[in-house]
Design a protein around this motif. Structure first.
Motif, PDB file in Angstrom:
ATOM      1  N   SER A 243       0.832  -1.199   0.000  1.00 58.78           N
ATOM      2  CA  SER A 243       0.000   0.000   0.000  1.00 58.78           C
ATOM      3  C   SER A 243       0.868   1.252   0.000  1.00 58.78           C
ATOM      4  CB  SER A 243      -0.921   0.001   1.233  1.00 58.78           C
ATOM      5  OG  SER A 243      -1.644   1.202   1.335  1.00 58.78           O
ATOM      6  N   VAL A 244       0.511   2.224  -0.838  1.00 57.09           N
ATOM      7  CA  VAL A 244       1.221   3.495  -0.919  1.00 57.09           C
ATOM      8  C   VAL A 244       0.209   4.625  -0.913  1.00 57.09           C
ATOM      9  CG1 VAL A 244       2.713   4.973  -2.315  1.00 57.09           C
ATOM     10  CG2 VAL A 244       3.129   2.506  -2.234  1.00 57.09           C
ATOM     11  N   LYS A 245       0.372   5.577  -0.003  1.00 60.96           N
ATOM     12  CA  LYS A 245      -0.433   6.798  -0.005  1.00 60.96           C
ATOM     13  C   LYS A 245       0.493   7.944  -0.386  1.00 60.96           C
ATOM     14  CE  LYS A 245      -3.708   9.602   2.632  1.00 60.96           C
ATOM     15  NZ  LYS A 245      -3.134  10.889   2.186  1.00 60.96           N
ATOM     16  N   LEU A 246       0.263   8.485  -1.577  1.00 59.95           N
ATOM     17  CA  LEU A 246       1.130   9.538  -2.092  1.00 59.95           C
ATOM     18  C   LEU A 246       0.734  10.898  -1.536  1.00 59.95           C
ATOM     19  CD1 LEU A 246       1.309   8.422  -5.837  1.00 59.95           C
ATOM     20  CD2 LEU A 246       3.008   8.036  -4.046  1.00 59.95           C
ATOM     21  N   SER A 247       1.686  11.806  -1.524  1.00 61.01           N
ATOM     22  CA  SER A 247       1.433  13.181  -1.098  1.00 61.01           C
ATOM     23  C   SER A 247       0.464  13.854  -2.054  1.00 61.01           C
ATOM     24  CB  SER A 247       2.762  13.948  -1.076  1.00 61.01           C
ATOM     25  OG  SER A 247       2.548  15.345  -1.084  1.00 61.01           O
ATOM     26  N   THR A 248      -0.455  14.647  -1.516  1.00 60.41           N
ATOM     27  CA  THR A 248      -1.383  15.380  -2.385  1.00 60.41           C
ATOM     28  C   THR A 248      -0.676  16.468  -3.177  1.00 60.41           C
ATOM     29  OG1 THR A 248      -1.937  16.898  -0.572  1.00 60.41           O
ATOM     30  CG2 THR A 248      -3.348  14.963  -0.861  1.00 60.41           C
ATOM     31  N   ASN A 249       0.531  16.830  -2.761  1.00 63.75           N
ATOM     32  CA  ASN A 249       1.308  17.863  -3.459  1.00 63.75           C
ATOM     33  C   ASN A 249       2.408  17.275  -4.340  1.00 63.75           C
ATOM     34  OD1 ASN A 249      -0.066  20.149  -2.337  1.00 63.75           O
ATOM     35  ND2 ASN A 249       0.996  19.751  -0.401  1.00 63.75           N
ATOM     36  N   LEU A 250       2.344  15.981  -4.572  1.00 68.11           N
ATOM     37  CA  LEU A 250       3.368  15.325  -5.363  1.00 68.11           C
ATOM     38  C   LEU A 250       3.316  15.793  -6.814  1.00 68.11           C
ATOM     39  CD1 LEU A 250       5.556  13.052  -5.103  1.00 68.11           C
ATOM     40  CD2 LEU A 250       3.820  11.492  -6.025  1.00 68.11           C
ATOM     41  N   ALA A 251       4.469  16.241  -7.335  1.00 67.08           N
ATOM     42  CA  ALA A 251       4.543  16.719  -8.717  1.00 67.08           C
ATOM     43  C   ALA A 251       5.195  15.704  -9.648  1.00 67.08           C
ATOM     44  CB  ALA A 251       5.321  18.034  -8.780  1.00 67.08           C
ATOM     45  N   GLN A 252       6.097  14.873  -9.128  1.00 60.55           N
ATOM     46  CA  GLN A 252       6.890  14.012 -10.002  1.00 60.55           C
ATOM     47  C   GLN A 252       7.096  12.635  -9.389  1.00 60.55           C
ATOM     48  OE1 GLN A 252      10.550  15.760 -11.457  1.00 60.55           O
ATOM     49  NE2 GLN A 252      11.599  13.788 -11.405  1.00 60.55           N
ATOM     50  N   ILE A 253       6.926  11.603 -10.236  1.00 60.13           N
ATOM     51  CA  ILE A 253       7.248  10.222  -9.882  1.00 60.13           C
ATOM     52  C   ILE A 253       8.347   9.781 -10.843  1.00 60.13           C
ATOM     53  CG2 ILE A 253       6.413   7.854  -9.696  1.00 60.13           C
ATOM     54  CD1 ILE A 253       3.616   8.987  -9.209  1.00 60.13           C
ATOM     55  N   GLY A 254       9.503   9.403 -10.323  1.00 63.59           N
ATOM     56  CA  GLY A 254      10.668   9.130 -11.150  1.00 63.59           C
ATOM     57  C   GLY A 254      10.592   7.835 -11.931  1.00 63.59           C
ATOM     58  N   THR A 255      11.477   7.717 -12.889  1.00 60.69           N
ATOM     59  CA  THR A 255      11.600   6.518 -13.716  1.00 60.69           C
ATOM     60  C   THR A 255      11.798   5.277 -12.842  1.00 60.69           C
ATOM     61  OG1 THR A 255      12.597   7.787 -15.505  1.00 60.69           O
ATOM     62  CG2 THR A 255      12.975   5.409 -15.515  1.00 60.69           C
ATOM     63  N   GLY A 256      10.979   4.264 -13.074  1.00 58.92           N
ATOM     64  CA  GLY A 256      11.123   3.012 -12.344  1.00 58.92           C
ATOM     65  C   GLY A 256      10.893   3.108 -10.856  1.00 58.92           C
ATOM     66  N   ALA A 257      10.161   4.120 -10.415  1.00 55.46           N
ATOM     67  CA  ALA A 257      10.033   4.383  -8.977  1.00 55.46           C
ATOM     68  C   ALA A 257       9.476   3.191  -8.203  1.00 55.46           C
ATOM     69  CB  ALA A 257       9.166   5.611  -8.741  1.00 55.46           C
ATOM     70  N   PHE A 258       8.508   2.481  -8.780  1.00 50.68           N
ATOM     71  CA  PHE A 258       7.886   1.341  -8.088  1.00 50.68           C
ATOM     72  C   PHE A 258       8.086   0.047  -8.878  1.00 50.68           C
ATOM     73  CE2 PHE A 258       5.682   5.117  -6.577  1.00 50.68           C
ATOM     74  CZ  PHE A 258       5.664   4.911  -5.215  1.00 50.68           C
ATOM     75  N   PHE A 259       9.151  -0.007  -9.654  1.00 53.86           N
ATOM     76  CA  PHE A 259       9.420  -1.173 -10.494  1.00 53.86           C
ATOM     77  C   PHE A 259       9.469  -2.449  -9.657  1.00 53.86           C
ATOM     78  CE2 PHE A 259      12.168  -4.137 -12.762  1.00 53.86           C
ATOM     79  CZ  PHE A 259      11.760  -4.019 -14.078  1.00 53.86           C
ATOM     80  N   GLU A 260       8.698  -3.444 -10.081  1.00 53.08           N
ATOM     81  CA  GLU A 260       8.652  -4.767  -9.470  1.00 53.08           C
ATOM     82  C   GLU A 260       8.277  -4.734  -7.995  1.00 53.08           C
ATOM     83  OE1 GLU A 260      11.548  -8.568  -9.165  1.00 53.08           O
ATOM     84  OE2 GLU A 260      11.500  -7.647 -11.167  1.00 53.08           O
ATOM     85  N   CYS A 261       7.311  -3.913  -7.645  1.00 55.88           N
ATOM     86  CA  CYS A 261       6.689  -3.981  -6.316  1.00 55.88           C
ATOM     87  C   CYS A 261       5.561  -5.001  -6.433  1.00 55.88           C
ATOM     88  CB  CYS A 261       6.186  -2.599  -5.894  1.00 55.88           C
ATOM     89  SG  CYS A 261       7.500  -1.425  -5.512  1.00 55.88           S
ATOM     90  N   ASP A 262       5.874  -6.254  -6.183  1.00 58.50           N
ATOM     91  CA  ASP A 262       5.023  -7.396  -6.524  1.00 58.50           C
ATOM     92  C   ASP A 262       3.635  -7.369  -5.903  1.00 58.50           C
ATOM     93  OD1 ASP A 262       7.888  -9.565  -6.181  1.00 58.50           O
ATOM     94  OD2 ASP A 262       7.137  -8.560  -7.965  1.00 58.50           O
ATOM     95  N   ARG A 263       3.508  -6.824  -4.696  1.00 58.40           N
ATOM     96  CA  ARG A 263       2.249  -6.933  -3.955  1.00 58.40           C
ATOM     97  C   ARG A 263       1.394  -5.666  -4.006  1.00 58.40           C
ATOM     98  NH1 ARG A 263       3.891 -10.288   1.581  1.00 58.40           N
ATOM     99  NH2 ARG A 263       4.944 -12.026   0.516  1.00 58.40           N
ATOM    100  N   LEU A 264       1.882  -4.653  -4.662  1.00 58.30           N
ATOM    101  CA  LEU A 264       1.125  -3.397  -4.755  1.00 58.30           C
ATOM    102  C   LEU A 264      -0.107  -3.617  -5.629  1.00 58.30           C
ATOM    103  CD1 LEU A 264       1.210  -0.391  -3.939  1.00 58.30           C
ATOM    104  CD2 LEU A 264       2.424   0.036  -6.090  1.00 58.30           C
ATOM    105  N   LYS A 265      -1.290  -3.326  -5.090  1.00 59.00           N
ATOM    106  CA  LYS A 265      -2.543  -3.645  -5.780  1.00 59.00           C
ATOM    107  C   LYS A 265      -3.189  -2.440  -6.462  1.00 59.00           C
ATOM    108  CE  LYS A 265      -3.711  -7.541  -2.753  1.00 59.00           C
ATOM    109  NZ  LYS A 265      -2.429  -7.549  -2.040  1.00 59.00           N
ATOM    110  N   THR A 266      -3.011  -1.267  -5.909  1.00 58.31           N
ATOM    111  CA  THR A 266      -3.637  -0.077  -6.483  1.00 58.31           C
ATOM    112  C   THR A 266      -2.785   1.144  -6.161  1.00 58.31           C
ATOM    113  OG1 THR A 266      -5.678   1.242  -6.573  1.00 58.31           O
ATOM    114  CG2 THR A 266      -5.075   0.316  -4.436  1.00 58.31           C
ATOM    115  N   ILE A 267      -2.882   2.159  -7.000  1.00 56.34           N
ATOM    116  CA  ILE A 267      -2.166   3.415  -6.772  1.00 56.34           C
ATOM    117  C   ILE A 267      -3.068   4.560  -7.202  1.00 56.34           C
ATOM    118  CG2 ILE A 267      -1.020   3.522  -9.017  1.00 56.34           C
ATOM    119  CD1 ILE A 267       0.821   4.246  -5.760  1.00 56.34           C
TER     120      ILE A 267
END
Length: 302
Positions: free
Chosen positions: A140-164
């Motif tokens: 589970s990931v809760k992103l910042s509401t002020n997030l402007a940028q998600i980098g290349t490959g930031a969550f690459f191969e996070c096997d159990r992440l179900k939703t974003i």
């Protein structure tokens, strides 16, 4: 016009089928399924890794406070460069020693096997490349509401992440940010986001001209909107439950590794002329049949 089978041998003669994955500066060969955690090999390994990591951080000029190493930005805010805790459920602090935490640095949580859930404060404005690379336990990931940028490959191969959920202010999502997240069934985007949108959990640019990412764990079939012209690199790769894809006539380019290792893919349908393409488009996809319309051009040489 009637549909015809495009001979699979012809497709494979054209498309490079080398079995190497390069992504965000990371090159991998073979099957990671047999990979063992370093923590399973030797009881002293975690202690040694901790010492080596600490030395590296100090040599790199980072400062350590509580469970984090960080550097100071030009505006006196902080970027986290490493996490030194035990994982589990993490709430990133919005400030350390009175200074706002505004960034999650490159590879800051790299291969943090024990990480299960993370909540980012609204002070965080960017996530660096490979920040959560190979966090196989991350659910589970809760992103910042002020997030402007998600980098290349930031969550690459996070096997159990179900939703974003991509916030309204995120206007830069790097290539392959969610590739090989094999449990991911939806990538939702805030309706007011000016750069991106989603249709049934599939990520597109706001204008619906580019397919950015199909969630790797989403089952079924994909019919692209008629406005799409471009399919990003690996946008449909490692999708274990994807069965069929239908491209509209306006698609002119499909990227590198588009269908790589989507092993249950049965059919790919093209309504228009042959698009240009990158390498490795059908690598490790053994039984897929490609269909094209009779009379469409470019298929003789593409």
């Amino acid at each position: 016009a009637s549909a015809e089978n495009l001979p699979q041998t012809k497709v494979r003669n054209i498309l490079d089928t080398t079995d190497t994955t390069r992504h965000g500066g990371t090159e991998k060969r073979g099957n990671r399924g047999s990979k063992r955690s370093i923590y399973e090999t030797d009881p002293f390994t975690p202690f040694i890794v901790f010492l080596v990591t600490g030395l590296f951080i100090l040599m790199a000029g980072s400062v350590v406070a509580a469970d984090y190493a960080y550097v100071t930005n030009n505006d006196n805010s902080l970027t986290l460069t490493a996490y030194l805790g035990m994982g589990g459920e993490i709430v990133v602090p919005n400030e350390i020693e009175g200074r706002a935490v505004t960034g999650i640095g490159d590879s800051a949580f790299f291969e943090m096997e024990g990480l299960r859930r993370i909540t980012m404060p609204d002070s965080v404005r960017w996530i660096g490349p490979n920040a959560f690379l190979f966090c196989h336990g991350l659910e589970s990931v809760k992103l910042s509401t002020n997030l402007a940028q998600i980098g290349t490959g930031a969550f690459f191969e996070c096997d159990r992440l179900k939703t974003i959920q991509i916030p309204a202010g995120t206007t830069n999502v790097g290539a392959g940010a969610f590739v090989r997240c094999i449990s991911l069934t939806e990538i939702k985007v805030a309706a007011s986001n000016p750069a991106y949108c989603d249709i049934e959990g599939v990520l597109y640019d706001k204008a619906l001209t580019t397919l950015m990412q199909y969630p790797c764990g989403k089952a079924g079939h994909l019919f692209l909107p008629g406005t799409v012209t471009t399919v990003c690199d690996r946008a449909l790769a490692y999708c274990g439950e994807l069965r069929n894809v239908a491209f509209c006539a306006g698609v002119t380019h499909i990227g590198t590794g588009t269908f790589r290792s989507s092993r249950k893919l049965e059919g790919v349908y093209f309504a228009g002329d042959a698009p240009t393409h990158g390498a490795d488009v059908f690598t490790d996809v053994a039984t897929t049949v490609v269909y094209r319309m009779s009379g469409a051009s470019g298929w003789e040489t593409n």
